[in-house]
Motif scaffolding. Structure first.
Motif, PDB file in Angstrom:
ATOM      1  N   GLY A  99      -4.128 -44.391   5.994  1.00 36.39           N
ATOM      2  CA  GLY A  99      -5.511 -44.833   5.943  1.00 36.39           C
ATOM      3  C   GLY A  99      -5.600 -46.158   5.210  1.00 36.39           C
ATOM      4  N   LYS A 256     -14.295 -46.461  11.343  1.00 36.47           N
ATOM      5  CA  LYS A 256     -13.961 -46.978  12.677  1.00 36.47           C
ATOM      6  C   LYS A 256     -12.874 -48.038  12.607  1.00 36.47           C
ATOM      7  CE  LYS A 256     -16.207 -49.153  16.689  1.00 36.47           C
ATOM      8  NZ  LYS A 256     -17.498 -49.690  17.212  1.00 36.47           N
ATOM      9  N   GLN A 257     -12.735 -48.696  11.452  1.00 39.67           N
ATOM     10  CA  GLN A 257     -11.703 -49.711  11.277  1.00 39.67           C
ATOM     11  C   GLN A 257     -10.454 -49.155  10.594  1.00 39.67           C
ATOM     12  OE1 GLN A 257     -11.925 -52.501  12.758  1.00 39.67           O
ATOM     13  NE2 GLN A 257     -14.083 -52.333  13.348  1.00 39.67           N
ATOM     14  N   GLY A 258     -10.355 -47.829  10.503  1.00 39.51           N
ATOM     15  CA  GLY A 258      -9.165 -47.212   9.930  1.00 39.51           C
ATOM     16  C   GLY A 258      -9.218 -47.023   8.433  1.00 39.51           C
ATOM     17  N   THR A 260     -10.026 -45.248   5.008  1.00 38.52           N
ATOM     18  CA  THR A 260     -10.261 -43.900   4.477  1.00 38.52           C
ATOM     19  C   THR A 260     -10.696 -43.933   3.012  1.00 38.52           C
ATOM     20  OG1 THR A 260      -7.888 -43.701   4.004  1.00 38.52           O
ATOM     21  CG2 THR A 260      -8.691 -42.740   6.069  1.00 38.52           C
ATOM     22  N   THR A 522      -3.040 -51.726   2.024  1.00 37.76           N
ATOM     23  CA  THR A 522      -2.630 -50.323   1.897  1.00 37.76           C
ATOM     24  C   THR A 522      -2.207 -50.029   0.457  1.00 37.76           C
ATOM     25  OG1 THR A 522      -0.405 -50.914   2.729  1.00 37.76           O
ATOM     26  CG2 THR A 522      -2.002 -50.053   4.332  1.00 37.76           C
ATOM     27  N   TYR A 545      -5.015 -40.603   6.804  1.00 37.61           N
ATOM     28  CA  TYR A 545      -4.339 -41.435   7.799  1.00 37.61           C
ATOM     29  C   TYR A 545      -5.267 -41.763   8.951  1.00 37.61           C
ATOM     30  CZ  TYR A 545      -3.508 -36.945  10.276  1.00 37.61           C
ATOM     31  OH  TYR A 545      -3.646 -35.721  10.900  1.00 37.61           O
ATOM     32  N   ALA A 546      -4.850 -42.728   9.746  1.00 38.08           N
ATOM     33  CA  ALA A 546      -5.581 -43.131  10.945  1.00 38.08           C
ATOM     34  C   ALA A 546      -4.647 -43.046  12.141  1.00 38.08           C
ATOM     35  CB  ALA A 546      -6.116 -44.547  10.793  1.00 38.08           C
ATOM     36  N   VAL A 548      -3.972 -45.033  15.618  1.00 41.65           N
ATOM     37  CA  VAL A 548      -4.281 -46.314  16.252  1.00 41.65           C
ATOM     38  C   VAL A 548      -3.444 -46.483  17.518  1.00 41.65           C
ATOM     39  CG1 VAL A 548      -4.889 -47.355  14.034  1.00 41.65           C
ATOM     40  CG2 VAL A 548      -2.536 -47.515  14.851  1.00 41.65           C
ATOM     41  N   VAL A 565      -8.740 -48.204  16.581  1.00 37.40           N
ATOM     42  CA  VAL A 565      -8.624 -46.969  15.792  1.00 37.40           C
ATOM     43  C   VAL A 565      -9.282 -45.831  16.573  1.00 37.40           C
ATOM     44  CG1 VAL A 565      -9.218 -45.813  13.637  1.00 37.40           C
ATOM     45  CG2 VAL A 565      -8.621 -48.250  13.622  1.00 37.40           C
ATOM     46  N   GLU A 567      -8.969 -42.341  15.511  1.00 40.97           N
ATOM     47  CA  GLU A 567      -9.395 -41.279  14.597  1.00 40.97           C
ATOM     48  C   GLU A 567      -9.005 -41.658  13.171  1.00 40.97           C
ATOM     49  OE1 GLU A 567      -8.566 -37.400  17.512  1.00 40.97           O
ATOM     50  OE2 GLU A 567      -6.961 -38.208  16.239  1.00 40.97           O
ATOM     51  N   THR A 568      -9.736 -41.104  12.210  1.00 40.49           N
ATOM     52  CA  THR A 568      -9.290 -41.143  10.819  1.00 40.49           C
ATOM     53  C   THR A 568      -9.363 -39.734  10.247  1.00 40.49           C
ATOM     54  OG1 THR A 568     -11.495 -41.662   9.935  1.00 40.49           O
ATOM     55  CG2 THR A 568     -10.050 -43.518  10.434  1.00 40.49           C
TER      56      THR A 568
END
Length: 578
Positions: A99, A256-258, A260, A522, A545-546, A548, A565, A567-568
């Motif tokens: 994430g 939506k942009q990854g 978290t 990160t 996590y995401a 992509v 992306v 899902e997250t």
């Protein structure tokens, strides 16, 4: 005090403050993770392509999760021993990445014009595009209702054109129109908006505000807060429900942009403790889609920083209080304004001007504001844009930090837009890490070079490579809503340093490596917000996590801004799905 990107804007306080205040001042953490227990067997086994963000083991094919924590990651054969008959195996359609961390953005100051039409340079490449976009919005708006625009920045268009009353009258002859300048120091209005506000050519300018005039009539340009408040006097105010919906929209856009985890970089700047109380209430009703770390603002109306610190303590808000979803982590002080708004504090004048902006504090006042946070054990975040602001804040921290002994609070300077080698070396010596707004390079780099500061000073903008060379751990941020939350685009700019205006490279010597840029969104960013349990996918860390469609660690950095992306996940549980 100037109104900059990190300061409370009086328009926001006036128009959304009442709705936010209804949350009260009771802080009640939901503690969703309290019931999670890490067991010997995985509840979930993720199988597929996994980019861990850990340089020692960059790729894996399976990840075992128990109690929201990664208990195994690596080859499938190595991880299968952590499963049993109750384990659910999932095979994501895409690449699993850590994430992403957004270490500096603004929720509260973004709520005022959240739903207004975006006419930023990112959306509108030319001034004609701005006009066309507003005209399209007007065509879809019932007669008599407001047509509203935001993030208009004339400094990014040739000749720095204004949206005049005549232009806006042609765009929307049957609607009042208000467009906010990106700096939030100017507003643009048409005749219908002036009429609704009761403002005409004979109206006296309020102290500190200006209704610009020419040839016997109002031009449509309104300058500074007192005059802008008059224009919004009849503007409808939102409800508490509107505020909650807006916050959810902002957090979903981050997911939506990854993203978290994020740092809200000015909590309390509008109405104080109620802002943090509202976040906890929303999280209690339904877990938020993104973890929120808050930086408590050092200024509240009518209070000294020491009195503000006491207000936070009285509400039970102390360093690292809260829960795993909403946690209070830092103390925020703003040293100067906006460089593109020409209120950042520089040692030399802006091009074509006789001043270099100004500081928001006297040296003595700044030290007092910093001490108020340090006395209570907060991590310090200082907004510093111009080189003189960096110097002033550095001198203050160098003087007072030794009195607080050794600690791991990870103090930060925000934006740190223009720095010398000496500044970076002293930041490293003082254990102060920088967080860079890389979109200063992408969107405003040409303006800094050509019209605001000149080519020589523009070379000193956002020196990520030099920060690494100095031994620092920089992060990258959006300063939303100054620019959109999009960590992978920020990382792309850190590597390429290409300007949106002409595609040229601004100081290639400051181009970061791909690994450095990705660490800055990160692991470095997680470290800066005291989230050591996040930022990479490793045993013992949270399963944030995401998923992509492309692995940024192995793909061309030029394509990072196009990564989608899907899902997250937070603690291994779905938080967002496209």
């Amino acid at each position: 005090m100037s109104t900059g990107c990190c300061s409370a804007h009086p328009l926001s306080r006036e128009h959304i403050g009442a709705a936010l205040s209804t949350a009260g001042s009771t802080i009640t953490p939901a503690k969703h993770a309290a019931g999670l227990q890490v067991g010997h067997a995985a509840e979930t086994l993720v199988v597929g392509t996994i980019a861990t963000g850990n340089p020692a083991a960059p790729l894996a094919e399976a990840m075992a999760i128990s109690g929201g924590v990664i208990i195994g990651i690596g080859a499938l054969n190595d991880v299968e021993g952590l499963t049993d008959s109750s384990t659910t195996t999932v095979k994501p359609e895409g690449v699993v990445i850590p994430g992403l961390i957004e270490p500096h953005m603004h929720i509260w100051s973004s709520l005022l014009n959240l739903t207004w039409t975006d006419v930023s340079h990112e959306v509108c490449a030319t001034f004609d595009d701005v006009v066309a976009t507003l005209k399209q919005t007007a065509a879809q708006t019932p007669a008599g209702q407001y047509v509203l625009g935001k993030l208009f920045d004339p400094s990014l268009f040739p000749g720095e054109p204004d949206l005049t009353r005549d232009i806006l009258d042609q765009i929307a002859p049957n609607n009042p129109v208000l467009v906010m300048n990106a700096s939030m120091h100017y507003l643009y209005a048409n005749s219908a908006a002036f009429e609704l506000a009761g403002v005409n050519y004979q109206t006296m300018d309020p102290p500190g505000g200006t209704f610009f005039r020419a040839d016997g009539k109002l031009t449509g340009v309104i300058g500074e807060i007192p005059a802008m408040l008059m224009m919004l006097a009849k503007f409808p105010k939102p409800s508490a429900a509107d505020m909650a919906a807006g916050i959810t929209e902002i957090l979903n856009e981050c997911a939506k942009q990854g993203v978290t985890s994020l740092r809200e970089a000015g909590t309390g700047s509008l109405v104080g403790v109620s802002e943090l109380a509202l976040l906890h209430q929303m999280n209690g009703a339904k877990r938020l889609p993104v973890r929120v770390s808050t930086a408590q603002f050092a200024i509240m109306a009518g209070k000294t920083p020491a009195e503000v610190a006491q207000t936070w303590k009285d509400a039970g808000v102390t360093p690292f209080s809260g829960d795993e979803m909403v946690r209070a982590d830092a103390w925020k002080v703003v040293a100067d304004g906006s460089n593109q708004g020409r209120s950042g504090y520089f040692s030399q004048p802006y091009l074509g001007e006789d001043n270099g902006g100004h500081a928001d504090w006297t040296p003595e006042g700044l030290r007092g504001a910093l001490k108020a946070g340090l006395d209570d054990g907060w991590q310090i975040m200082v907004h510093t844009n111009g080189d003189a602001a960096v110097e002033m804040a550095l001198e203050a921290m160098e003087e007072i930090l030794p009195g607080y002994g050794a600690n791991d609070l990870r103090h930060r300077f925000e934006h740190v837009s223009f720095t010398t080698d000496d500044h970076l070396a002293r930041l490293a010596k003082a254990n102060i890490s920088p967080s860079f707004l890389m979109n200063h390079v992408y969107y405003w780099g040409a303006a800094f070079r050509d019209t605001i500061l000149g080519p020589e000073r523009a070379q000193l903008l956002d020196r990520v490579a030099s920060a690494y060379k100095a031994g620092l751990r920089p992060s990258l941020h959006s300063d939303y809503n100054v620019s959109k939350v999009h960590p992978l685009q920020s990382a792309r700019t850190a590597v390429l340093r290409q300007l949106q205006a002409d595609g040229s490279v601004l100081n290639a010597a400051e181009c970061a490596t791909p690994a450095q840029a990705l660490a800055a969104i990160t692991t470095n960013a997680a470290w800066q917000i005291h989230a050591d349990d996040r930022g990479s996918l490793e045993v013992g860390k949270r399963a944030d996590y995401a998923v992509v469609d492309s692995n940024p660690w192995t793909s061309d950095p030029a394509s990072w801004d196009k990564i989608v992306v899907n899902e997250t996940y937070i603690d291994g549980t779905l938080a967002f799905q496209a």
